[in-house]
Motif scaffolding. Structure first.
Motif, mmCIF file in Angstrom:
data_model
loop_
_atom_site.group_PDB
_atom_site.id
_atom_site.type_symbol
_atom_site.label_atom_id
_atom_site.label_comp_id
_atom_site.label_asym_id
_atom_site.label_seq_id
_atom_site.Cartn_x
_atom_site.Cartn_y
_atom_site.Cartn_z
ATOM 1 N N SER A 1 0.847 -1.193 0.000
ATOM 2 C CA SER A 1 0.000 0.000 0.000
ATOM 3 C C SER A 1 0.882 1.242 0.000
ATOM 4 O O SER A 1 2.064 1.177 0.373
ATOM 5 C CB SER A 1 -0.915 0.022 1.233
ATOM 6 N N PRO A 2 0.326 2.406 -0.389
ATOM 7 C CA PRO A 2 1.126 3.636 -0.351
ATOM 8 C C PRO A 2 1.628 3.967 1.047
ATOM 9 O O PRO A 2 2.690 4.578 1.210
ATOM 10 C CB PRO A 2 0.138 4.703 -0.849
ATOM 11 N N GLN A 3 0.874 3.559 2.079
ATOM 12 C CA GLN A 3 1.269 3.845 3.457
ATOM 13 C C GLN A 3 2.512 3.068 3.878
ATOM 14 O O GLN A 3 3.143 3.409 4.889
ATOM 15 C CB GLN A 3 0.122 3.537 4.421
ATOM 16 N N ASP A 4 2.874 2.023 3.115
ATOM 17 C CA ASP A 4 4.072 1.249 3.431
ATOM 18 C C ASP A 4 5.338 1.882 2.873
ATOM 19 O O ASP A 4 6.429 1.330 3.038
ATOM 20 C CB ASP A 4 3.934 -0.178 2.874
ATOM 21 N N VAL A 5 5.188 3.021 2.204
ATOM 22 C CA VAL A 5 6.321 3.707 1.574
ATOM 23 C C VAL A 5 6.410 5.115 2.154
ATOM 24 O O VAL A 5 5.392 5.733 2.496
ATOM 25 C CB VAL A 5 6.131 3.773 0.039
ATOM 26 N N LEU A 6 7.618 5.644 2.271
ATOM 27 C CA LEU A 6 7.788 6.990 2.803
ATOM 28 C C LEU A 6 7.016 8.014 1.962
ATOM 29 O O LEU A 6 6.960 7.894 0.729
ATOM 30 C CB LEU A 6 9.269 7.373 2.813
#
Length: 394
Positions: free
Chosen positions: A146-151
């Motif tokens: 998910s995007p939340q798993d990336v800075l």
């Protein structure tokens, strides 16, 4: 046969990416972030997109370019996939250096990182500048759940592509053709995998993996005493450790065989001194330990998904929604109905929260044995005195 034929249940994404590959290169972003739940095929989508961009016929699936990209040996397409817990900073620095190279034979130099979420923050920062301002002929394709798993700094500099959970019927059709199994087994594997293509394939090809899942579900549904929880946790951990050891041992043997083949050595030929250090690096103790830890965590994470499916089914039953959305663990339907009558709706939700907490602890280097013993103890169903049976649904 197009390279997109290998992508299951992602038609809107495939349509968009194929149009981009066939269109004006000036509209092509040079940094991408492919996100989707585990098993949705995000790295496969990235690889197919890379083939479509490099192929003169935009992903025909038949030419030498498509075949080499999909096989992972095209000189201008680099895929970084890790079998360790994290991606090392030196590995990323090497990728960054490589990204500055001009493509050898194809229009683009494409770099795919299949698990960018496995980078620590300082490692991701090494990648940041290149993703923000790639070399003229370089394209970055990053993959994460998910995007939340990336800075946020990475998210803001990439074009996001979001994948959906493939439909069960689409996964079943793929498994039947890909694994050569009958439609009944394919449908069961697709159902139990909950849309995870890799796990569905595992269940179809590995009878033991399917049997292990069945035993886990029965074990969780049968939790009545603390001793049951301890025994079940012990069995689960022992099985995960055995799977990890066997998988890594097989991988090391394959790597050794490939090393001999590349260097023209037969099975019993001595290793020449000039390449002995490279040979000794294969299967190095610390490396094996890291790879085993990663695989063991993956096995345990898969187990948590299976456990969570129990309480997902209970919630479905309690809300009378079986006909609408179906039950994952059909083989355990009677036990699921008994459990749904024994615990309340809030309790079912709370148990899913406990499973999510166990997953976070596992990801945070917690003690797996203690985490699973605690989880299984919290899932014990103590029979209530004089409790009446409750009927759900119609």
């Amino acid at each position: 046969m197009s390279v997109w034929n290998t992508i299951i249940g992602q038609k809107p994404v495939v349509d968009m990416l194929s149009r981009i590959a066939e269109g004006d290169p000036s509209h092509l972003a040079q940094s991408w972030l492919f996100c989707g739940p585990p098993g949705s095929g995000r790295s496969n989508v990235a690889l197919a997109f890379a083939a479509a961009l490099e192929c003169p016929r935009h992903g025909c699936g038949e030419c030498a370019v498509c075949r080499s990209v999909m096989a992972g040996n095209h000189p201008d397409v680099t895929v970084m996939a890790t079998d360790k817990v994290t991606i090392g900073i030196d590995e990323v620095r090497n990728l960054v250096d490589k990204s500055e190279e001009t493509p050898h034979t194809a229009p683009w130099h494409i770099i795919i990182i299949t698990d960018v979420d496995r980078m620590l923050e300082r490692t991701t920062n090494v990648l940041l500048k290149e993703v923000e301002e790639p070399a003229e002929r370089t394209i970055w394709m990053l993959c994460a759940p998910s995007p939340q798993d990336v800075l946020p700094t990475i998210r803001s500099r990439t074009r996001l592509v979001t994948l959906a959970v493939p439909l069960t019927r689409d996964v079943a059709e793929f498994i039947e053709k890909d694994c050569g199994v009958d439609s009944r087994l394919a449908a069961r594997c697709a159902r139990l995998s909950e849309g995870h293509i890799g796990i569905a394939r595992l269940y179809a090809m590995d009878d033991q993996a399917l049997a292990d899942r069945d035993e886990l579900i029965v074990g969780v549904l049968g939790l009545r005493r603390v001793s049951d929880a301890v025994v079940l946790a012990d069995a689960l951990l022992a099985n995960a450790e055995a799977q990890a050891t066997a998988t890594v041992d097989k991988a090391v043997e394959r790597e050794k065989a490939e090393f001999r083949r590349v260097n023209g050595l037969k099975a019993k030929d001595p290793i020449p001194t000039v390449i002995r250090s490279e040979w000794n690096a294969i299967g190095k103790k610390n490396d094996v330990k890291r790879r085993s830890t990663r695989i063991m965590r993956d096995v345990l994470d898969r187990s948590l998904n299976s456990i969570a499916s129990i309480y997902r089914d209970v919630a479905v039953i309690q809300n009378g929604a079986e006909d609408a959305v179906g039950i994952v663990n059909l083989e355990n339907r009677r036990a699921l109905y008994d459990l749904a009558a024994s615990i309340g709706r809030d309790d079912a939700v709370h148990r899913m929260e406990l499973i999510a907490r166990a997953r976070r602890r596992l990801g945070g280097n917690g003690n797996p044995r203690l985490d699973f013993e605690a989880l299984f103890c919290s899932l014990i169903v103590f029979p209530a005195p004089n409790a009446g049976r409750v009927t759900f649904g119609s």
